[in-house]
Design an enzyme around this catalytic site. Structure first.
Site, PDB file in Angstrom:
ATOM      1  N   GLU A 868       0.791  -1.232   0.000  1.00 48.67           N
ATOM      2  CA  GLU A 868       0.000   0.000   0.000  1.00 48.67           C
ATOM      3  C   GLU A 868       0.821   1.278   0.000  1.00 48.67           C
ATOM      4  O   GLU A 868       0.328   2.326  -0.424  1.00 48.67           O
ATOM      5  CB  GLU A 868      -0.959  -0.019   1.195  1.00 48.67           C
TER       6      GLU A 868
HETATM    7  N1  MCN Z   1       6.812  -8.339  -0.168  1.00 51.24           N
HETATM    8  C1  MCN Z   1       8.161  -8.618  -0.324  1.00 51.24           C
HETATM    9  N2  MCN Z   1       9.070  -7.995   0.472  1.00 51.24           N
HETATM   10  C2  MCN Z   1       8.697  -7.075   1.385  1.00 51.24           C
HETATM   11  C3  MCN Z   1       7.345  -6.765   1.532  1.00 51.24           C
HETATM   12  C4  MCN Z   1       6.409  -7.431   0.747  1.00 51.24           C
HETATM   13  O1  MCN Z   1       8.517  -9.415  -1.201  1.00 51.24           O
HETATM   14  N3  MCN Z   1       9.597  -6.489   2.142  1.00 51.24           N
HETATM   15  C5  MCN Z   1       5.822  -8.997  -1.022  1.00 51.24           C
HETATM   16  C6  MCN Z   1       4.927  -9.955  -0.244  1.00 51.24           C
HETATM   17  O2  MCN Z   1       5.466 -11.231  -0.168  1.00 51.24           O
HETATM   18  C7  MCN Z   1       3.643  -9.898  -1.049  1.00 51.24           C
HETATM   19  C8  MCN Z   1       3.626  -8.486  -1.600  1.00 51.24           C
HETATM   20  O3  MCN Z   1       4.961  -8.021  -1.529  1.00 51.24           O
HETATM   21  O4  MCN Z   1       3.673 -10.801  -2.099  1.00 51.24           O
HETATM   22  C9  MCN Z   1       2.702  -7.555  -0.784  1.00 51.24           C
HETATM   23  O5  MCN Z   1       2.929  -7.797   0.568  1.00 51.24           O
HETATM   24  P1  MCN Z   1       2.135  -7.026   1.724  1.00 51.24           P
HETATM   25  O6  MCN Z   1       2.434  -5.594   1.638  1.00 51.24           O
HETATM   26  O7  MCN Z   1       2.378  -7.732   2.993  1.00 51.24           O
HETATM   27  O8  MCN Z   1       0.602  -7.140   1.308  1.00 51.24           O
HETATM   28  P2  MCN Z   1      -0.410  -8.364   1.329  1.00 51.24           P
HETATM   29  O9  MCN Z   1       0.234  -9.596   0.849  1.00 51.24           O
HETATM   30  O10 MCN Z   1      -1.179  -8.354   2.578  1.00 51.24           O
HETATM   31  O11 MCN Z   1      -1.338  -7.879   0.093  1.00 51.24           O
HETATM   32  C10 MCN Z   1      -2.268  -6.876   0.206  1.00 51.24           C
HETATM   33  C11 MCN Z   1      -1.855  -5.549  -0.345  1.00 51.24           C
HETATM   34  C12 MCN Z   1      -3.025  -4.700  -0.303  1.00 51.24           C
HETATM   35  S1  MCN Z   1      -3.621  -4.327   1.223  1.00 51.24           S
HETATM   36  C13 MCN Z   1      -3.690  -4.334  -1.445  1.00 51.24           C
HETATM   37  S2  MCN Z   1      -5.115  -3.419  -1.371  1.00 51.24           S
HETATM   38  C14 MCN Z   1      -3.173  -4.712  -2.707  1.00 51.24           C
HETATM   39  C15 MCN Z   1      -1.770  -5.063  -2.700  1.00 51.24           C
HETATM   40  O12 MCN Z   1      -1.320  -5.695  -1.671  1.00 51.24           O
HETATM   41  N4  MCN Z   1      -3.951  -5.114  -3.713  1.00 51.24           N
HETATM   42  C16 MCN Z   1      -3.364  -5.586  -4.854  1.00 51.24           C
HETATM   43  N5  MCN Z   1      -1.195  -5.297  -3.887  1.00 51.24           N
HETATM   44  C17 MCN Z   1      -1.938  -5.651  -4.961  1.00 51.24           C
HETATM   45  N6  MCN Z   1      -1.369  -6.095  -6.089  1.00 51.24           N
HETATM   46  C18 MCN Z   1      -2.148  -6.550  -7.089  1.00 51.24           C
HETATM   47  N7  MCN Z   1      -1.562  -6.995  -8.197  1.00 51.24           N
HETATM   48  N8  MCN Z   1      -3.492  -6.579  -7.007  1.00 51.24           N
HETATM   49  C19 MCN Z   1      -4.125  -6.101  -5.928  1.00 51.24           C
HETATM   50  O13 MCN Z   1      -5.431  -6.158  -5.844  1.00 51.24           O
END
Ligand code: MCN
Ligand code: FES
Ligand code: FES
Length: 909
Positions: A868
């Protein structure tokens, strides 16, 4: 009816069809080629692209009467296979170009036609091509797609080999921070990733198709619903209204204790009142979708229209009636009280700035419209498949309303074509559940894009007034804030959202004294659902534009003013706690030369720019990872005969939950000597996977990443023999040891006080500093974003491709939020284009991202979240750049050309 022969992927197929049926329908429904996806169904998104007689063709708008007999058609299935992918498909995978994958077959098809015509295109030619063929992607920010085309063309020209391109896995080495390809990529690029509508076509023959009778007005009393004529229509099995719902017919919005209502204002099927346009009044269940649709038009609904309050100020007017009788329209209040009383401090401050701000009802616009199905399984459980990104939470929110014990309701997430947060709210789960429970038959419901846009939740508008006071050197002394949240007619997750105002207005800066009040209001516009950033894009817009206003007033540089005030050792966040890490000064140091160059470039261009004005602006981007307080997640790890199985409910919007789970578990399990492909992922199915919490609040990488890590550590510990080697599966069986181990992780946090906003709500934060370059056409008022330069800190990067993709995609959505996207006008904002979705030419190719990787004390392997942050404030940087270019200060989004023109007129008058 007529018969045509089509050469589909080189094979002669006989098709019998009616003239007006679309080619997409024939390919999908009759030839079962499900790789061709239908998004908008109106020729706007390119998801359905195929090559017909050498030309890219949007198959959703080509009727069979226009398809020539003996036409040669190539679909994604004809491009390459999982065993033998085409170079374009390989290039798509290695560039992380398939996030949710819904646009992917259409883009790959389009690329194939381009490269057939021009094997050596420039990046601009690629962009022109996708613009011309209307290939739209909501996830990737487009840049990785152009990268993929360039790589594919090199491969096809023989300048590089497949081996040069593919990620090379070295046994025993970590996957963390690499460009390893996500497990779902191959299925996505070959069109084999089955989304809800694809699975829908594979349901048993006795499946009933649901179409909804929906409200056509925004506020009304329902006087009667007459289904008698509709019931007699051909193919109709049953029509369900509120009277048939076995349960309470209410969705539980999980209201906070000081919400003035009970949080159960949202009906599954409307009974007494219509609260917003599109509310579901009845479900028609028929043998085919078209029979159901025909009967929908025969249901008669008698209403008494009421005044519709389409914004918070309208619903707050003294003479406004209560939208939910018995609950005031202003139904939740919160505040912030940090440090000393700000009034006295403001009086003494050397500089004070204040302004009004508005961030509107941004529509999510995933390319896959909402879709799902349900059935009763052999054990009598109700199984609901949907795009849910909070399967366990949604079950708890809808079970009572449907009328089924919670333990008998299981939600499964289908492969999902993007949600961007709208599926943080349940949408059609309860409707599907009721229909399956009543009929005891499988039921299917798919929205078209019009329904997706007009009847799913939207970003909640914030009306804000913010005041900042600083001393003579620009050190921030105090902040006063007032914010009003328009949450539509249903409260779910809105109380939490409203508290984001106290947490994020002014975030990133050490401001010792903050006073403010926020409130949440029922209106009759679209209900508020989470949208990527969840309150931070609204909150930060006010403080990131206001700090620029302060810099202008003080005649100091906006970057240096920020530099003076960002979190350092000893600083506190708006919620009064220590920041998780101190990284902003380093990030601004990295950004400074980029910013100076951008400023200089703009100044140089302005010397001879005529009507075009150029500018550079910046903002700090920031958001939290986690839901407030002691947020918790769970996972399991199990030794199997072939490797290890990992179970969690890390729902995948397209962001890469599979990659996060795989990388983190592999990192723990490496000592076993297993390969990544021996790790089987079991995800997002309540029948099998534990409650890991929703995939929202950028929480999963931290919360579910940690829980998965703990589960794997517990398994590893159980496998460890006294001599330090590890037991095999067979040895575990012989020794009668359990095969499965659970992992749990709880954030060491406290829920802030609702009145003062003080507390330590989040285990981790994500940070960014961004420079944007714009061109403003002073004749038309149109702004074009020409360059984006982001320095990002999301802690340790778990997967580089995934994180890059999150950054590009989030920034592109920020351009939309800044300049074009809106859902306000129920007549105009009803299509992807009408809602202002950015096409490729609206997003610059010049997007640069660099990283600072400050280790997070609470994150798995030092990682924070990522999803986000990139959408938290790019719109503020864009608006600041517009000011830099032409002196117009936009404070109410979107910054459409007419607003910029009005601003220019005001300056020049
Ligand atoms: N990640 C990583 N290294 C980090 C942090 C995160 O590799 N230091 C990777 C994670 O493994 C994950 C991705 O990045 O695959 C996002 O991680 P995170 O921020 O923890 O979010 P969530 O997995 O909980 O995903 C939800 C978040 C939100 S809240 C929305 S809204 C959103 C988003 O991710 N909607 C999306 N990204 C999106 N991306 C796509 N393509 N489509 C959506 O609807
Ligand atoms: Fe055909 Fe969007 S263009 S589905
Ligand atoms: Fe393009 Fe999701 S990957 S829409």
């Amino acid at each position: 009816m007529f018969k045509k022969t089509l050469f589909v992927n080189g094979i002669a197929r006989t098709v019998i069809s009616t003239p007006d049926i679309t080619l997409a329908d024939v390919l999908r429904n009759q030839l079962h080629l499900l790789g061709t996806k239908v998004g908008c169904g109106k020729g706007e998104c390119g998801a359905c692209s195929v090559i017909m007689d050498g030309k890219v063709t949007r198959s959703c708008i080509v009727r069979m009467k226009r398809v020539p007999d003996e036409a040669k058609i190539t679909t994604i299935e004809g491009i390459g296979t999982e065993q033998n992918p085409h170079p374009i498909q390989l290039a798509w995978m290695v560039n992380g170009a398939a996030q949710c994958g819904f646009c992917t077959p259409g883009f790959i098809i389009s690329t194939k036609a381009l490269l057939d015509e021009n094997i050596n295109p420039t990046r601009e030619e690629v962009r022109d091509w996708f613009q011309k063929h209307r290939n739209i992607c909501r996830c990737t920010g487009y840049k990785p797609l152009v990268d993929a085309v360039m790589d594919a063309s090199k491969l096809m020209r023989g300048e590089i080999k497949k081996e040069d391109l593919m990620f090379k896995f070295k046994e025993g080495e970590s996957l963390i921070g690499t460009k390893a390809i996500r497990p779902s990529a191959l299925a996505k690029v070959t069109g084999n990733w089955e989304f809800g509508a694809d699975l829908g076509l594979e349901l048993p023959e006795n499946t009933l198709h649901i179409k909804l009778v929906q409200a056509k007005v925004s506020h009304a009393n329902i006087l009667s619903i007459d289904t008698s004529e509709a019931e007699k229509m051909p193919g109709v099995y049953k029509i369900i209204t509120y009277k048939d719902v076995p349960g309470t017919n209410r969705i539980n919005g999980l209201a906070f204790p000081n919400n003035k209502g009970d949080g159960k204002e949202r009906p599954i099927l409307t009974d007494k009142k219509i609260f917003q346009f599109g509310d579901a009044i009845a479900m028609v269940l028929a043998d085919t979708p078209s029979e159901a649709q025909a009967a929908v038009d025969k249901v008669k609904v008698e209403i008494e229209e009421l005044p519709a309050y389409m914004s918070a100020p309208a619903a707050m007017a003294e003479d406004a009636i209560e939208i939910h009788p018995g609950t005031p329209n202003v139904f939740f209040e919160t505040g912030i009280d940090k440090g000393k009383d700000t009034k006295a401090i403001m009086k003494k401050a050397a500089y004070v700035v204040e302004d009004d701000f508005y961030v509107g009802r941004q529509p999510h616009l995933p390319l896959e419209p909402d879709v799902g199905f349900a059935y009763i399984n052999e054990s009598g459980e109700l199984i609901v498949h949907s795009k849910s990104i909070g399967i366990h939470a949604h079950a708890a929110m809808v079970a009572e309303g449907i009328g089924i014990p919670l333990e008998k309701l299981k939600i499964v997430q289908n492969p999902t074509g993007g949600t961007f947060g709208y599926k943080f709210s349940p949408t059609i789960e309860a409707l599907l559940g009721v229909a399956a429970l009543i009929t005891k038959r499988p039921v299917y419901l798919g929205f078209n894009m019009y329904q997706q846009i007009t009847y799913t939740g939207k970003r909640s508008p914030f009306f804000m007034h913010v005041k900042m006071g600083a001393d003579k050197d620009g050190k921030l002394l105090a902040l006063e804030s007032d914010w009003t949240v328009d949450h539509g007619p249903y409260c779910e997750f809105g109380d939490l959202l409203t508290t984001r105002g106290s947490q994020f207005i002014g975030a990133g800066y050490d401001i010792p004294n903050i006073n403010g009040a926020g409130r949440e209001v029922f209106t009759n516009h679209a209900w508020g659902s989470a949208f990527r950033g969840y309150g931070s894009p609204q909150s930060l817009f006010s403080s990131e534009v206001l700090i620029d206003e302060l810099a202008a007033k003080m005649k100091v540089d906006p970057l240096e003013l920020r530099y003076k005030n960002v979190y350092r050792e000893g600083s506190t966040t708006p919620t009064g706690c220590k920041p998780d890490v101190i990284c902003l000064p380093t990030m601004l140091d990295k950004l400074r030369p980029i910013y100076k160059e951008a400023k200089k470039r703009a100044a140089d261009k302005n010397k001879n720019s005529g009507d075009k004005k150029y500018g550079a602006g910046m903002a700090i981007l920031l958001y939290s990872s986690g839901l407030d307080g002691a947020d918790t997640s769970a996972a399991w790890a199990e030794i199997t005969p072939t490797g290890v199985a990992i179970g969690n409910s890390w729902e995948d919007h397209g962001q890469g939950a599979d990659m996060g789970t795989l990388t983190i578990s592999y990192e723990v399990l490496k000592p076993l000597g297993i390969k990544p492909e021996q790790i089987k992922l079991v995800m997002n199915d309540m029948q099998k996977t534990p409650d890991s919490g929703p995939a929202g609040g950028s929480r999963s990488n931290v919360l579910t990443g940690n829980a998965t890590k703990v589960a794997c550590e517990n398994l590893l510990e159980a496998l460890r023999k006294p001599d330090g080697t590890y037991r095999t599966y067979e040895e575990m069986i012989t020794e009668k040891l359990p095969l499965r181990y659970d992992g749990k992780w709880t954030a060491p946090c406290t829920t802030p006080d609702v009145q003062t906003g003080q507390g330590n709500p989040f285990p981790c934060y994500m940070y960014g500093t961004l420079v944007v370059e714009v061109e403003v056409d002073t004749k038309t008022g149109k702004t074009k974003v020409q360059g984006l330069n982001l320095v990002s800190d999301v802690g340790t990067i778990i997967n580089r491709l995934v994180v890059d993709g999150q950054m590009y995609g989030g920034l592109a959505q920020g351009i939309g939020l800044a300049l074009s996207e809106d859902f306000e006008d129920l007549k105009k904002h009803t299509t992807l284009t009408g809602c202002g979705i950015p096409q490729i030419k609206d997003v610059p190719d010049d997007i640069k991202v660099q990283y600072v990787e400050t280790q997070r004390p609470n994150g798995p392997y030092g990682a924070s979240g990522a999803g986000e942050m990139p959408l938290s404030a790019p719109h503020a940087a864009i608006v600041n750049a517009i000011y830099d270019a032409c002196g117009v200060r936009i404070t109410k989004l979107p910054a459409r050309p007419e607003k910029v023109l009005a601003g220019l007129k005001a300056i020049n008058s």
